[in-house]
Design a protein around this motif. Structure first.
Motif, short mmCIF file in Angstrom:
data_model
loop_
_atom_site.label_atom_id
_atom_site.label_comp_id
_atom_site.label_asym_id
_atom_site.label_seq_id
_atom_site.Cartn_x
_atom_site.Cartn_y
_atom_site.Cartn_z
N ARG A 584 -5.72 17.52 15.55
CA ARG A 584 -7.05 17.72 16.14
C ARG A 584 -8.12 17.86 15.05
O ARG A 584 -9.21 17.27 15.15
CB ARG A 584 -7.04 18.96 17.03
CG ARG A 584 -8.37 19.17 17.77
CD ARG A 584 -8.30 20.36 18.69
NE ARG A 584 -8.04 21.59 17.92
CZ ARG A 584 -7.87 22.79 18.49
NH1 ARG A 584 -7.91 22.91 19.81
NH2 ARG A 584 -7.65 23.86 17.75
N LEU A 609 -2.34 16.15 30.72
CA LEU A 609 -3.78 16.10 30.94
C LEU A 609 -4.51 17.15 30.11
O LEU A 609 -5.67 16.96 29.74
CB LEU A 609 -4.08 16.32 32.43
CG LEU A 609 -3.48 15.25 33.37
CD1 LEU A 609 -3.87 15.59 34.81
CD2 LEU A 609 -3.96 13.87 33.02
N SER A 610 -3.80 18.24 29.76
CA SER A 610 -4.47 19.33 29.05
C SER A 610 -4.92 18.90 27.67
O SER A 610 -5.99 19.29 27.20
CB SER A 610 -3.56 20.55 28.96
OG SER A 610 -2.40 20.24 28.21
N TYR A 611 -4.13 18.07 26.96
CA TYR A 611 -4.50 17.73 25.59
C TYR A 611 -5.63 16.70 25.54
O TYR A 611 -6.32 16.56 24.54
CB TYR A 611 -3.30 17.25 24.77
CG TYR A 611 -2.79 15.87 25.09
CD1 TYR A 611 -3.48 14.74 24.66
CD2 TYR A 611 -1.60 15.68 25.78
CE1 TYR A 611 -3.01 13.48 24.92
CE2 TYR A 611 -1.14 14.42 26.06
CZ TYR A 611 -1.85 13.31 25.63
OH TYR A 611 -1.38 12.06 25.90
N LEU A 612 -5.83 15.95 26.67
CA LEU A 612 -6.92 14.98 26.68
C LEU A 612 -8.26 15.67 26.48
O LEU A 612 -9.19 15.11 25.90
CB LEU A 612 -6.92 14.21 28.00
CG LEU A 612 -5.80 13.17 28.20
CD1 LEU A 612 -5.88 12.57 29.58
CD2 LEU A 612 -5.88 12.08 27.14
N ARG A 613 -8.36 16.90 26.97
CA ARG A 613 -9.59 17.67 26.84
C ARG A 613 -9.74 18.30 25.45
O ARG A 613 -10.84 18.70 25.07
CB ARG A 613 -9.64 18.76 27.91
CG ARG A 613 -9.66 18.21 29.32
CD ARG A 613 -9.41 19.28 30.38
NE ARG A 613 -10.35 20.39 30.22
CZ ARG A 613 -10.00 21.62 29.84
NH1 ARG A 613 -8.74 21.90 29.58
NH2 ARG A 613 -10.90 22.59 29.73
N GLN A 614 -8.63 18.40 24.73
CA GLN A 614 -8.65 19.11 23.44
C GLN A 614 -8.98 18.19 22.27
O GLN A 614 -9.42 18.65 21.21
CB GLN A 614 -7.28 19.75 23.18
CG GLN A 614 -6.77 20.56 24.35
CD GLN A 614 -6.83 22.05 24.09
OE1 GLN A 614 -7.28 22.48 23.03
NE2 GLN A 614 -6.41 22.82 25.07
N SER A 649 -13.33 9.72 35.08
CA SER A 649 -13.75 11.11 35.30
C SER A 649 -13.99 11.84 33.98
O SER A 649 -14.80 12.76 33.92
CB SER A 649 -12.71 11.85 36.13
OG SER A 649 -11.51 12.02 35.40
N LEU A 650 -13.29 11.41 32.96
CA LEU A 650 -13.45 12.03 31.63
C LEU A 650 -14.49 11.29 30.79
O LEU A 650 -14.67 11.61 29.61
CB LEU A 650 -12.11 12.03 30.88
CG LEU A 650 -11.00 12.92 31.48
CD1 LEU A 650 -9.68 12.69 30.75
CD2 LEU A 650 -11.39 14.38 31.41
N GLU A 651 -15.13 10.27 31.42
CA GLU A 651 -16.17 9.47 30.75
C GLU A 651 -15.64 8.78 29.49
O GLU A 651 -16.29 8.74 28.45
CB GLU A 651 -17.38 10.35 30.41
CG GLU A 651 -18.06 10.94 31.63
CD GLU A 651 -19.28 11.77 31.27
OE1 GLU A 651 -19.49 12.02 30.06
OE2 GLU A 651 -20.03 12.15 32.17
#
Length: 701
Positions: A584, A609-614, A649-651
């Motif tokens: 990261r 899905l959690s790591y996509l946001r990180q 949805s995550l643009e």
């Protein structure tokens, strides 16, 4: 030079005689004259001359009385006295001699005779002084030698020509158990009980052997000294004959030392050198030695030998996640299990971090390689309790046989290693024998590694480009860089043949940098022709594991003179999860440069899905395995639909790969994908061809 160092005191009350004597002596020594006898002794005591010339007949104090004073004083008693006298009677001579006189000078004084007498006695005094100095030096040297021999850390014993002890220093006394008084005069064999450490047989004393052959000799290897009190010392060193300047044999001297601690340490060091510290098993060095010995024995026994290379599956993941202490515990546990399986019939060694090797030296006489391999696999499957929880492991085993498939120890190790990797590729938890096809694959691998190194070193890697099309206007909106190699005949070598090898050998770093550099140079060429262009470059997991990767990317982009936004780096899900925090940080560093990040092969890895946001992601790529089946399998279509909706949805920008039909193209366009690539639109092509064809946007027919 004598007159510079020697002094003569002349005592006489007659000025004429005093002057005459001074004239006769002054060329021989420094002269001090005294005319009053009462001052004579103090003068002698003050100057301590080498010789005193003394008149007998003087008014205040006779020469005899002055002589008595001189001889009575310890500081002057040894100074020789020559009397000057006009008397020649025997009585005066007797008195003079009894007082210590050494000679007489008669009056009237004969200059030549006087000079000769004084010169002779000065010479005698000089020689006495020299002799005294030499004796003093010899005595000091003797004392120093004695102190040295008694202080030396080695044992020293000297013998005469008959073999009897003539000297023994304190160290030798301690080691033999004999005092100096007890040892002197005894035969050296009685004092030194030398024996062979292995057989306990008596050994010939080196000092006696030196007497026999008249040259220095070394003590027998593996010698022990048994003391008078039955203490045992390991000893070593040498003996030499003692021969004087005339060639006469006087005896021999022996110097030896206690090496018991050194031998013990050497044994320990040999064990450390040849054994693994964690498990106590033989290490690679000792295993190689035993393989060599086993191969040598096979020439006469005609038996086969087998080498099993055993690797713990997925050990690195366990070691990294639970810690090295747990890793060591697992290694020790597996070692005990395998050792129990192998028993006395073979040699089990630890040859690497999580690798063991088992040498079976007599295959066919009581056990076979496959039965031992099966037992090892079963032992590896038993759960290991870690922190109260059972963990199940497995092993992968490769087997090489001599003489069936190897000619020496090194080849057995290589072949067993290749067979072990075959077991890994078959799904692990199994064993494989080395075979001809495996040998061919190994040779092919070696050849491919040579080609890869040559291509990297000569900047000869080829970069093909596959265009990305906009689903709305059907125009090329960028491309993906795909690395290729050419063989000797000019045929293209696909990445599947050399990328895994590059990752395994560590060449992936150089390969990745070269592909990125060529891609940046292509973008720069496009910019020069007024055509801004964006290229996506694949990044391997090992590249992301390099803390300095972002700096390398920055330097390559700056060197090419392009904008960082022209470069997109494609990373896989598995690469992201290798080291979450470090990865990261590196991606954040890259995005700060202006580089965009694409997640490649989405849906084939962790799909969390959690790591996509990180992570700082910009693009989501749909894997070709879903695209190919989306027309024929509803599940594949649903997965593609879900991925597209998630990305929107995550643009995130969506890129679909593996488009091979018009139906694929239409379906993905309908779902809302932004860009696509695949054989339906265009196959990958060399950079030069791509530049010529796509310098202007082309519509898809």
């Amino acid at each position: 030079m004598e007159n510079e160092t020697q002094k003569v005191v002349i005592i006489d009350d007659e000025p004429t005689t005093l002057l005459l004597l001074e004239s006769a002596v002054e060329s021989l020594a420094k002269v001090i004259t005294v005319s009053q006898s009462v001052q004579a002794f103090e003068c002698v005591k003050l100057h301590c001359p080498d010789l005193v010339v003394l008149d007998i007949s003087m008014p205040e104090m006779s020469g005899f009385e002055v002589c008595k004073q001189i001889k009575a004083c310890p500081d002057t008693a040894s100074i020789p006295v020559i009397f000057v006298t006009s008397h020649s009677d025997i009585e005066n001579e007797r008195i003079a001699l009894s007082l210590g006189a050494i000679d007489f000078i008669s009056k009237p004084v004969d200059m030549n005779l006087c000079r000769m007498r004084v010169s002779n006695h000065l010479t005698i005094q000089s020689q006495k002084s020299m002799l005294s100095t030499i004796n003093t030096e010899l005595e000091a040297e003797k004392k120093h030698l004695a102190i040295t021999l008694r202080s030396i850390a080695d044992g020293v014993i000297s013998i005469n020509a008959a073999g009897d002890v003539t000297f023994i220093n304190p160290v030798a006394q301690r080691l033999t158990g004999y005092s100096e008084k007890e040892a002197i005069g005894k035969p050296i064999d009685a004092v030194m009980n030398l024996r062979d450490a292995s057989s306990n047989e008596s050994l010939l004393n080196p000092a006696l052997y030196a007497l026999e052959i008249l040259r220095p000799v070394a003590m027998s290897y593996n010698a022990t000294l048994v003391s008078r009190q039955n203490k045992i010392f390991r000893v070593e060193d040498s003996a030499s004959p003692i021969i004087d300047d005339e060639g006469r044999l006087l005896g021999a001297v022996m110097v030896f030392q206690d090496v018991s601690e050194a031998v013990e340490m050497a044994v320990k060091m040999t064990h450390v050198t040849n054994h693994d510290q964690l498990t106590g098993l033989p290490n690679r060095v000792l295993l190689h030695d035993r393989i060599v010995q086993a191969v040598s024995r096979c020439f006469t026994s005609k038996q086969s030998i087998a080498l099993l290379l055993i690797d713990i599956d997925n050990f690195k993941y366990l070691n990294d996640s639970l810690g090295h202490q747990i890793g060591d515990f697992v290694i020790s546990n597996i070692a005990k299990r395998l050792n129990k399986v192998v028993g006395q019939g073979g040699t089990l060694a630890r040859v690497g971090g999580d690798e063991f090797a088992c040498l079976l030296s007599d295959v066919g006489s009581g056990f076979s390689a496959d039965s031992i391999a099966m037992a090892c696999l079963q032992a590896g499957r038993e759960p290991i309790e870690i922190n109260g929880k059972p963990h199940r492991l497995s092993l992968s085993i490769g087997i090489s046989l001599y003489p069936q498939d190897a000619v020496n120890a090194e080849e057995m190790m290589r072949h067993a290693d290749s067979a072990m990797y075959r077991s890994k590729s078959l799904g692990k938890d199994t064993f494989s024998f080395f075979s001809k096809d495996l040998q061919h694959a190994m040779h092919h691998r070696v050849e491919m590694e040579i080609k890869l190194r040559h291509a990297i070193e000569n900047n000869a890697l080829a970069v093909f480009l596959q265009p990305k099309y906009d689903f709305d206007n059907k125009k090329v909106q960028g491309a993906e860089s795909l690395v290729r190699m050419y063989d000797e005949s000019g045929e293209v070598i696909g990445p599947d043949e050399f990328i895994p090898l590059a990752e395994e050998t560590g060449l992936i770093h150089q390969l990745g940098n070269q592909v990125l550099q060529k891609s940046c140079e292509f973008v720069a060429s496009c910019n020069e022709h007024g055509q801004p262009f964006k290229i996506a470059v694949n990044v391997a997991a090992k590249q992301l594991a390099n803390p300095g990767f972002a700096k390398e990317v920055e330097q390559i982009i700056k060197k090419a003179g392009i904008d960082a936004s022209s470069i997109e780096l494609e990373v896989t899900e598995s690469a992201l999860m290798h080291d979450f925090e470090q990865t990261r940080d590196i991606l954040i560093e890259l995005t700060s440069l202006g580089v965009t990040i694409a997640l490649d092969d989405f849906g084939t890895g962790y799909s969390s899905l959690s790591y996509l946001r990180q992570f700082p992601l910009n693009v989501l790529k749909i894997d070709r395995s879903f695209v190919i089946d989306m027309d024929t399998e509803q599940q594949a279509h649903d997965i593609v639909t879900a991925i597209v909706h998630l990305a929107l949805s995550l643009e995130l920008k969506i890129v679909a790969e593996g488009i091979e039909t018009q139906s694929h193209f239409n379906g993905l366009k309908a779902l809302g994908c932004h860009l696509g690539q695949g054989y339906f639109m265009c196959r990958p092509m060399p950079m030069n061809d791509f530049f010529t064809k796509f310098i202007d946007d082309i519509d898809v027919a």
